[in-house]
Design an enzyme around this catalytic site. Structure first.
Site, short mmCIF file in Angstrom:
data_model
loop_
_atom_site.label_atom_id
_atom_site.label_comp_id
_atom_site.label_asym_id
_atom_site.label_seq_id
_atom_site.Cartn_x
_atom_site.Cartn_y
_atom_site.Cartn_z
N ASP A 178 11.49 1.83 7.54
CA ASP A 178 9.97 1.98 7.46
C ASP A 178 9.09 3.20 8.54
O ASP A 178 10.15 4.34 8.48
CB ASP A 178 10.07 0.66 8.73
CG ASP A 178 8.49 -0.14 8.14
OD1 ASP A 178 7.52 0.45 7.60
OD2 ASP A 178 8.47 -1.66 8.54
N TRP A 219 4.26 2.19 2.85
CA TRP A 219 3.15 1.81 2.70
C TRP A 219 1.90 2.21 1.35
O TRP A 219 0.91 2.75 1.52
CB TRP A 219 2.24 1.30 4.01
CG TRP A 219 2.73 1.09 4.84
CD1 TRP A 219 4.10 -0.56 4.50
CD2 TRP A 219 2.46 0.96 5.66
NE1 TRP A 219 4.45 -0.38 5.57
CE2 TRP A 219 4.16 0.51 6.80
CE3 TRP A 219 2.09 2.16 6.83
CZ2 TRP A 219 4.82 0.95 8.14
CZ3 TRP A 219 3.33 2.39 8.00
CH2 TRP A 219 3.72 1.47 8.28
N ASP A 230 0.83 -4.91 4.01
CA ASP A 230 2.05 -5.96 3.77
C ASP A 230 1.11 -6.58 2.86
O ASP A 230 0.42 -6.93 2.94
CB ASP A 230 2.57 -6.30 4.82
CG ASP A 230 3.42 -4.77 6.00
OD1 ASP A 230 3.91 -4.20 5.34
OD2 ASP A 230 3.87 -6.19 6.78
C1 GLA Z 1 6.88 -3.05 8.71
C2 GLA Z 1 6.90 -3.44 6.65
C3 GLA Z 1 6.89 -4.61 6.46
C4 GLA Z 1 8.29 -5.14 7.77
C5 GLA Z 1 7.91 -4.84 8.84
C6 GLA Z 1 9.24 -5.30 10.35
O1 GLA Z 1 5.06 -3.70 8.43
O2 GLA Z 1 5.98 -3.02 5.87
O3 GLA Z 1 7.82 -5.03 4.95
O4 GLA Z 1 9.79 -4.54 7.82
O5 GLA Z 1 6.91 -3.80 8.96
O6 GLA Z 1 8.16 -5.48 11.17
#
Ligand code: GLA
Length: 402
Positions: A148, A182, A203
């Site tokens: 991440d 992202w 997300d």
């Molecule tokens: C980010 C990621 C999610 C998830 C969360 C966990 O938002 O994009 O897919 O892994 O972190 O905290």
């Protein structure tokens, strides 16, 4: 001493030369399950074991699902030597035992960390510990790492992800490397040799059409994610996939919406990571996640991401070239009212300039198979006419008639 030093320099140079991702681990989009969308930080070893068992018992494994991935919040603390340990209350048997169990079922084990100093959930991140963590993961038997991008301050994304890629490679255990920044820094332009998949957007939420703000971040609907990154399909292919995020099938949308979501992910050659509680899923949800003919579109060996052939008000027609001259088509009703479709094949020619294929229906006839109904609809000589329910799809495979 000098001789020893020269050897070390040579070894270091050789290692640098060969720094690379593990090739060939994701020739088709990875399939599996990830804890985050349904469980958030509420993860523990019983949940993961039960989920792995159900992945086999439900038929998901037979349908192609392999990776059982624990997302954020499995972490405990680093010890005085810097080694990371799982949360002892949530994972009292340790990660190696969990991985062994998952492997004993013929499945693969995935884990989550972050390029910054803390994960998004505030647990210890990987920054500064990359090689050490990679060794730990190899020892545990990790097969998949989602990495991440929270709390990365001024780090350079490509550099940071390359560091972890190299660390995994040096540790010697093949690991699918899933980048999760992202789409902020256009990873499709630079991540092909870094990871096997990269998130393209923020997300996903349990939303078909819309978005939900959470202060500094937003979760997006299926249609928003679908529309957000048009044009990047040319950067995806075997071993390097665009990742529009894990699925929300079974998490609360309508059956039509779940089916549309799943179809559209398959049309995009997206990684198929289920994000629901598969232990308690309905038969309908299971049937969506395990529809082999729809999955075959996603997993087609050519690995071509589909594209929007047509937009006509609330109707989208998505197309995805498949092996052996076949074509997948998905008619999507974006509206909340039913939508009539009348599609006279012979008036259409679908061309994909990226892979140089074309489907010219007044020159070549195709057999048409409805993938959700599981039945043949006839050929492209007769028009396709249907009423598509709100937020619904009709998805088909076209096979050339010799
Ligand atoms: C980010 C990621 C999610 C998830 C969360 C966990 O938002 O994009 O897919 O892994 O972190 O905290």
């Amino acid at each position: 001493m000098r001789k020893h030093f020269a050897w070390m320099m040579m070894l270091a140079a050789a290692a640098a030369l060969h720094a690379q991702k593990f090739g060939g681990l994701a020739l088709t989009p990875p399939m599996g399950w990830n804890s985050w969308n349904h469980f958030g930080c509420n993860v523990n070893e019983d949940l993961i074991r039960e989920t792995a068992g159900v992945m086999v018992a439900s038929g998901m494994k037979d349908a192609g699902y392999r990776y059982v991935v624990i997302d954020d919040c499995w972490h405990g603390e680093r010890d005085s030597l810097g080694f990371i340990h799982p949360d002892p209350d949530r994972f009292p048997s340790g990660m190696k035992a969990l991985a062994d169990y998952i492997h004993s079922l013929g499945l693969k084990f995935g884990i989550y960390s972050d390029a910054g100093w803390r994960t998004c959930g505030g647990r210890p991140g990987g920054r500064g510990y990359e090689y050490q963590d990679a060794l730990t993961y190899a020892e545990w038997g990790v097969d998949y790492l989602k990495y991440d991008w929270c709390n990365t301050e001024d780090l350079n994304p490509k550099g940071a992800y390359m560091t972890m890629r190299d660390a995994l490679y040096a540790a010697g255990r093949p690991v699918v490397f899933s980048l999760c920044e992202w789409g902020n820094s256009d990873p499709w332009l630079w991540a092909r040799d870094v990871g096997h998949l990269w998130r393209t957007t923020g997300d996903i939420g349990v939303i078909f059409d819309g978005e939900e703000g959470h202060g500094i971040w937003t979760s997006w609907g299926v249609l928003q994610i679908l529309d957000m990154r048009e044009g990047i399909r040319i950067y995806a292919g075997p071993d390097h996939w665009n990742d529009p995020d894990m699925m929300e099938v079974g998490n609360g949308m309508t059956v039509e919406e779940d089916r549309a979501h799943f179809s559209l992910w398959c049309m995009q050659a997206a990684p198929l990571m289920a994000g629901n509680d598969i232990r308690t899923m309905s038969n309908t949800t299971r049937d969506i996640l395990t529809n082999r003919e729809v999955i075959a579109v996603d997993q087609d060996s050519m690995g071509i991401q589909g594209f929007r052939y047509l937009r006509d008000g609330s109707l989208d027609v998505w197309a995805k070239p498949l092996q052996e001259g076949c074509l997948a088509l998905c008619f999507l009703n974006r509206a909340v009212t039913p939508r009539e479709v009348h599609f006279a094949w012979e008036e259409h020619a679908i061309r994909d300039d990226f892979v140089h294929v074309q489907y010219v229906f007044n020159q070549q006839a195709y057999r048409v198979r409805d993938l959700w109904a599981g039945r043949d609809l006839g050929t492209t000589v007769r028009p396709f006419a249907a009423v598509i329910p709100p937020h619904g799809v009709r998805m088909m495979r076209l096979t050339p008639i010799q």
